[in-house]
Design a protein around this motif. Structure first.
Motif, PDB file in Angstrom:
ATOM      1  N   SER A   4      36.819  39.103  42.545  1.00 18.68           N
ATOM      2  CA  SER A   4      37.104  37.967  41.545  1.00 18.68           C
ATOM      3  C   SER A   4      35.602  37.158  41.339  1.00 18.68           C
ATOM      4  O   SER A   4      35.341  36.677  40.189  1.00 18.68           O
ATOM      5  N   LEU A   5      35.109  36.606  42.298  1.00 25.11           N
ATOM      6  CA  LEU A   5      33.888  36.048  42.475  1.00 25.11           C
ATOM      7  C   LEU A   5      32.926  36.717  41.624  1.00 25.11           C
ATOM      8  O   LEU A   5      31.921  36.224  40.901  1.00 25.11           O
ATOM      9  N   VAL A  53      41.102  28.896  37.458  1.00 23.42           N
ATOM     10  CA  VAL A  53      40.297  28.388  38.636  1.00 23.42           C
ATOM     11  C   VAL A  53      39.199  27.718  38.003  1.00 23.42           C
ATOM     12  O   VAL A  53      38.107  28.341  37.116  1.00 23.42           O
ATOM     13  N   MET A  54      38.778  26.629  38.488  1.00 20.97           N
ATOM     14  CA  MET A  54      37.429  25.937  38.385  1.00 20.97           C
ATOM     15  C   MET A  54      36.916  25.748  39.675  1.00 20.97           C
ATOM     16  O   MET A  54      37.271  25.226  40.568  1.00 20.97           O
ATOM     17  N   LEU A  55      35.423  26.413  39.919  1.00 17.89           N
ATOM     18  CA  LEU A  55      34.781  26.154  41.144  1.00 17.89           C
ATOM     19  C   LEU A  55      33.489  25.325  40.816  1.00 17.89           C
ATOM     20  O   LEU A  55      33.015  25.249  39.951  1.00 17.89           O
ATOM     21  N   PHE A  69      37.112  30.693  35.683  1.00 15.18           N
ATOM     22  CA  PHE A  69      37.881  31.996  35.288  1.00 15.18           C
ATOM     23  C   PHE A  69      39.254  31.921  35.283  1.00 15.18           C
ATOM     24  O   PHE A  69      40.041  31.119  35.885  1.00 15.18           O
ATOM     25  N   GLU A  70      39.841  33.004  34.689  1.00 13.28           N
ATOM     26  CA  GLU A  70      41.367  32.809  34.852  1.00 13.28           C
ATOM     27  C   GLU A  70      41.972  34.411  35.462  1.00 13.28           C
ATOM     28  O   GLU A  70      41.257  35.337  35.464  1.00 13.28           O
ATOM     29  N   MET A  71      43.144  34.024  36.252  1.00 12.21           N
ATOM     30  CA  MET A  71      43.882  35.114  36.916  1.00 12.21           C
ATOM     31  C   MET A  71      45.015  35.211  36.628  1.00 12.21           C
ATOM     32  O   MET A  71      45.851  34.203  36.282  1.00 12.21           O
ATOM     33  N   THR A  72      45.720  36.391  36.723  1.00 12.37           N
ATOM     34  CA  THR A  72      47.230  36.607  36.727  1.00 12.37           C
ATOM     35  C   THR A  72      47.843  35.990  37.949  1.00 12.37           C
ATOM     36  O   THR A  72      47.134  35.964  38.822  1.00 12.37           O
ATOM     37  N   ILE A  73      49.103  35.713  37.928  1.00 10.85           N
ATOM     38  CA  ILE A  73      49.464  35.218  39.137  1.00 10.85           C
ATOM     39  C   ILE A  73      49.607  36.058  40.230  1.00 10.85           C
ATOM     40  O   ILE A  73      49.162  35.733  41.353  1.00 10.85           O
ATOM     41  N   PRO A  74      49.870  37.426  40.140  1.00 12.92           N
ATOM     42  CA  PRO A  74      49.498  38.431  41.385  1.00 12.92           C
ATOM     43  C   PRO A  74      48.043  38.232  41.696  1.00 12.92           C
ATOM     44  O   PRO A  74      47.815  38.361  43.025  1.00 12.92           O
ATOM     45  N   GLN A  75      47.052  38.343  40.921  1.00 18.51           N
ATOM     46  CA  GLN A  75      45.650  38.057  41.331  1.00 18.51           C
ATOM     47  C   GLN A  75      45.426  36.640  42.195  1.00 18.51           C
ATOM     48  O   GLN A  75      44.657  36.904  43.155  1.00 18.51           O
ATOM     49  N   ASN A  78      46.650  37.005  45.552  1.00 18.94           N
ATOM     50  CA  ASN A  78      45.994  37.602  46.588  1.00 18.94           C
ATOM     51  C   ASN A  78      44.747  36.962  46.822  1.00 18.94           C
ATOM     52  O   ASN A  78      44.474  36.976  48.058  1.00 18.94           O
ATOM     53  N   PHE A  79      44.321  36.374  46.063  1.00 17.85           N
ATOM     54  CA  PHE A  79      43.178  35.418  46.118  1.00 17.85           C
ATOM     55  C   PHE A  79      43.305  34.358  47.305  1.00 17.85           C
ATOM     56  O   PHE A  79      42.719  34.159  48.354  1.00 17.85           O
ATOM     57  N   TYR A  80      44.309  33.710  46.943  1.00 15.26           N
ATOM     58  CA  TYR A  80      44.788  32.689  48.024  1.00 15.26           C
ATOM     59  C   TYR A  80      45.337  33.286  49.502  1.00 15.26           C
ATOM     60  O   TYR A  80      44.762  32.584  50.554  1.00 15.26           O
ATOM     61  N   ARG A  81      45.725  34.405  49.422  1.00 17.15           N
ATOM     62  CA  ARG A  81      46.059  35.114  50.935  1.00 17.15           C
ATOM     63  C   ARG A  81      44.710  35.388  51.562  1.00 17.15           C
ATOM     64  O   ARG A  81      44.586  35.162  52.740  1.00 17.15           O
TER      65      ARG A  81
END
Length: 93
Positions: A4-5, A53-55, A69-75, A78-81
């Motif tokens: 993602s990054l 997501v804003m970094l 950037f934007e992510m789907t809920i499953p993405q 996974n990012f959070y995990r």
């Protein structure tokens, strides 16, 4: 998470990370919000949830850059995990 990054960094023309990269940036702020795409030019009813997501990241010289950037809920799940796994490892150091 690296994938993602890398996507964000690729879009901004910055070098990408791999698992062995030495990271020299510092995460200053992390914000996210849940959104719902309800329509587009080509589709009247999307009803598509996403996470924006804003970094805020400081590079080695201290210059702060904003990334988003934007992510789907499953993405995002996974990012959070992966963030939780990283935090658990950091606490053991």
């Amino acid at each position: 998470m690296v994938g993602s990054l890398n996507r964000v960094m690729e879009e901004s023309g910055e070098p990408q990370l791999d698992a062995k990269s030495k990271v020299t940036n510092q995460l200053i702020d992390f914000q996210w919000k849940l959104g719902m795409a309800v329509s587009s030019d080509s589709c009247r009813s999307l009803k598509y949830p996403y996470v924006a997501v804003m970094l805020k990241v400081a590079d080695h010289s201290g210059q702060v850059k904003n990334k988003s950037f934007e992510m789907t809920i499953p993405q995002f799940q996974n990012f959070y995990r992966q963030f939780k796994e990283i935090a658990a490892i950091i606490e053991t150091v």
